[in-house]
Structures are given as C-alpha cells and as structure tokens.
Enzyme design. Structure first.
Site, PDB file in Angstrom:
ATOM      1  N   ASP A  63       0.807  -1.367   0.157  1.00  0.00           N
ATOM      2  CA  ASP A  63      -0.076   0.048   0.188  1.00  0.00           C
ATOM      3  C   ASP A  63       0.709   1.309  -0.016  1.00  0.00           C
ATOM      4  O   ASP A  63       2.087   1.127   0.226  1.00  0.00           O
ATOM      5  CB  ASP A  63      -1.035  -0.061   1.210  1.00  0.00           C
ATOM      6  CG  ASP A  63      -0.255  -0.399   2.592  1.00  0.00           C
ATOM      7  OD1 ASP A  63       0.920  -0.578   2.470  1.00  0.00           O
ATOM      8  OD2 ASP A  63      -1.001  -0.867   3.281  1.00  0.00           O
ATOM      9  N   ASP A 132      -7.968  -2.739  13.980  1.00  0.00           N
ATOM     10  CA  ASP A 132      -9.288  -2.849  13.782  1.00  0.00           C
ATOM     11  C   ASP A 132      -9.303  -3.985  12.859  1.00  0.00           C
ATOM     12  O   ASP A 132     -10.420  -4.434  12.353  1.00  0.00           O
ATOM     13  CB  ASP A 132      -9.988  -1.689  12.991  1.00  0.00           C
ATOM     14  CG  ASP A 132      -9.091  -1.255  11.672  1.00  0.00           C
ATOM     15  OD1 ASP A 132      -8.114  -1.843  11.273  1.00  0.00           O
ATOM     16  OD2 ASP A 132      -9.625   0.036  11.154  1.00  0.00           O
ATOM     17  N   HIS A 134      -7.476  -4.473   9.799  1.00  0.00           N
ATOM     18  CA  HIS A 134      -7.158  -4.414   8.713  1.00  0.00           C
ATOM     19  C   HIS A 134      -5.790  -5.189   8.308  1.00  0.00           C
ATOM     20  O   HIS A 134      -5.081  -5.146   8.994  1.00  0.00           O
ATOM     21  CB  HIS A 134      -7.367  -3.042   8.127  1.00  0.00           C
ATOM     22  CG  HIS A 134      -6.188  -2.141   8.705  1.00  0.00           C
ATOM     23  ND1 HIS A 134      -6.135  -1.192   9.326  1.00  0.00           N
ATOM     24  CD2 HIS A 134      -4.770  -2.153   8.782  1.00  0.00           C
ATOM     25  CE1 HIS A 134      -4.914  -0.495   9.646  1.00  0.00           C
ATOM     26  NE2 HIS A 134      -3.980  -0.938   9.201  1.00  0.00           N
ATOM     27  N   GLU A 139      -9.871  -1.567   5.238  1.00  0.00           N
ATOM     28  CA  GLU A 139     -10.519  -1.455   6.555  1.00  0.00           C
ATOM     29  C   GLU A 139     -11.610  -2.426   6.750  1.00  0.00           C
ATOM     30  O   GLU A 139     -12.259  -3.058   5.649  1.00  0.00           O
ATOM     31  CB  GLU A 139     -11.130  -0.050   6.643  1.00  0.00           C
ATOM     32  CG  GLU A 139      -9.819   1.066   6.599  1.00  0.00           C
ATOM     33  CD  GLU A 139      -8.930   1.172   7.868  1.00  0.00           C
ATOM     34  OE1 GLU A 139      -8.855  -0.082   8.556  1.00  0.00           O
ATOM     35  OE2 GLU A 139      -8.366   2.127   8.150  1.00  0.00           O
TER      36      GLU A 139
END
Ligand code: F6R
Length: 256
Positions: A63, A132, A134, A139
C-alpha cells in the site's frame, strides 16, 4: 492458519526472517510482498543482518498513501528504502510500490495487479494487522474479494498512524492498497502482530468467524498462512497453549 507464538518480538521476527531467507536461497528470483509500519521493522533488521542476495528478487508493497510527495519521509516509498532496500543489493527496477501520485488511480491499480501477474505472482506476502483487523489498508467491511484500489482510512487507523506524522490532521485520508483478493492470491502469507493492542484483532482473525468486519479473518480461507505473534498479541487467543504445543512438537523436517 498456523499460529506461532514466541515470548518476544525478536524471536518471532527472527523465525519469520529465516522462512523468507530460506525461500530466497531456494528461489533467488523470488517475488516477495512487503508491508510497512512498526511491526515488520525487526523482521527487516534480521533480514539485513543475514546479508541475503536480493539481486534477482522482485518486491511488491501492499500500500501507499495518496497525495504525499514521493520523497516525504512518511511515504511507504521512503519507508522501504530507509528501512530495507538501501541496506540490500536489490535493483530499483525490481521494487514495486503503488504510486500515491498517479494521475489516474484506477488505471494505476489495474496496472499494479497486472505487474504482479507478469512477475509470476507473489511467493510470500508479509502482512501486519491494524488494531481494527485491517490487512494492507483493507479496512473493516472491505470486500473479501477486493483487488488493488483506493480506500479511505478509518478514524481509528488515522489515529493509530498519527504517531508517525505528529498529528491526525497530517495523516492522508486516502490510500492505494492491494485488495484482500490480491493478498489471498499470494502463495504464502506471513502475518506478524506484536503487542497487546493487536490481541483483540488477532483473536477475531484466528478464532472468530470469517467476516469483512475483521478483514484478516479472510486468511482462514488461505491454504498457507503463518501468523507470528509475541505473547502479548496472543493474549486473547483461547487456544494459545494449543498453538504453543503444536509449535514445540513439530517434526524436525517442519521446523523453520
Ligand atoms: C502497512 C500495512 C498496514 C499495517 C498495519 C499495522 O503496509 O499494510 O496493514 O501493517 O496498519 O501497522 P503497525 O505495524 O504500524 O502497527
């Protein structure tokens, strides 16, 4: 999923490094997927110390932030050159990182996917995990079949990453990330997670249901995924002692 728990980050990272080193020595033109953030730093330090031959290796990063100048210290381009590539003999032309300043982002994402295919696919993909759940920057609620594309970060991830920037306002809201489908195509995944703030996400990913609410849980459907944890990140796993027992009782030929 194979869960490997070590008392310390160093031991877990060194075992993951041995796995990657073995792969590169067996296949000098290996295709390795890489991650950024705090988690893989001890892995990269261990790989640097091993003085591997990276001259035929191709890499693909997961990313990149959108809109930061490429030489900004917090781009993943800068991160990778600073923390790994400049300490190796990798060829710049074999390094692939999404371009956060691409003029046409969808076309760039499609081209990134094509480049992975042309390289023969990713042999080993290194992953971290967000608090979270990811992976990459997929996400919660990301499609489990998603491909490389633009994503908007959650407020949680922006807060988590503000430590690198100084304030939440400076963290870009948009990123390009490989999709979960892209990650699932890697022949092997190595997920690293350290520290208590990853324990809940790890418990959900490993022992919870497969759900887009915890994107890392998709890895339950991946045939060859190893999860390297320290004791703190394993802290909420119900079966932690079973995983330790499996690792301690491996036949010699299976040891890394
Ligand atoms: C980074 C990436 C992210 C991070 C995750 C954890 O390339 O893909 O999924 O792995 O946000 O970040 P750290 O390691 O900083 O806790």
């Amino acid at each position: 999923m194979e869960i490997i728990i070590h008392p310390t980050v160093k031991e877990a990272s060194e075992e993951a490094a041995r796995l990657i080193a073995k792969h590169i020595s067996n296949k000098p033109d290996a295709v390795i997927g890489l991650a950024t953030g705090s988690t893989p730093l001890p892995l990269y330090r261990a790989l640097i110390e091993m003085k591997l031959d990276w001259s035929h290796v191709t890499t693909f990063n997961l990313d990149e932030y959108i809109g930061l100048p490429r030489e900004h210290p917090q781009t993943y381009h800068s991160f990778m050159w600073e923390n790994l590539f400049r300490h190796t003999n990798i060829k710049a032309e074999n390094v692939n990182i999404p371009d956060g300043n691409a003029a046409a982002i969808p076309a760039h994402c499609a081209e990134y996917e094509k480049r992975i295919l042309v390289a023969g696919g990713i042999d080993i993909q290194v992953l971290g995990i967000g608090s979270d759940g990811h992976i990459g920057f997929n996400e919660p609620t990301s499609s489990l079949a998603s491909r490389t594309r633009i994503k908007t970060l959650t407020k949680q991830t922006i807060e988590d990453n503000a430590r690198f920037f100084g304030s939440t306002e400076e963290v870009p809201k948009h990123v390009i990330t490989m999709g979960i489908g892209t990650i699932m195509d890697a022949r092997q995944n190595i997920l690293l997670a350290f520290g208590q703030n990853k324990a809940k996400a790890i418990a959900g990913a490993v022992e919870g249901p497969i759900t887009a609410v915890n994107p890392a849980s998709a890895l339950q459907m991946h045939a060859v995924t190893k999860v390297f944890l320290d004791d703190a990140a394993a802290g909420e796993l119900e079966r932690a002692n079973y995983f330790r027992w499996v690792h301690d009782n491996k036949p010699d030929w299976q040891k890394i």
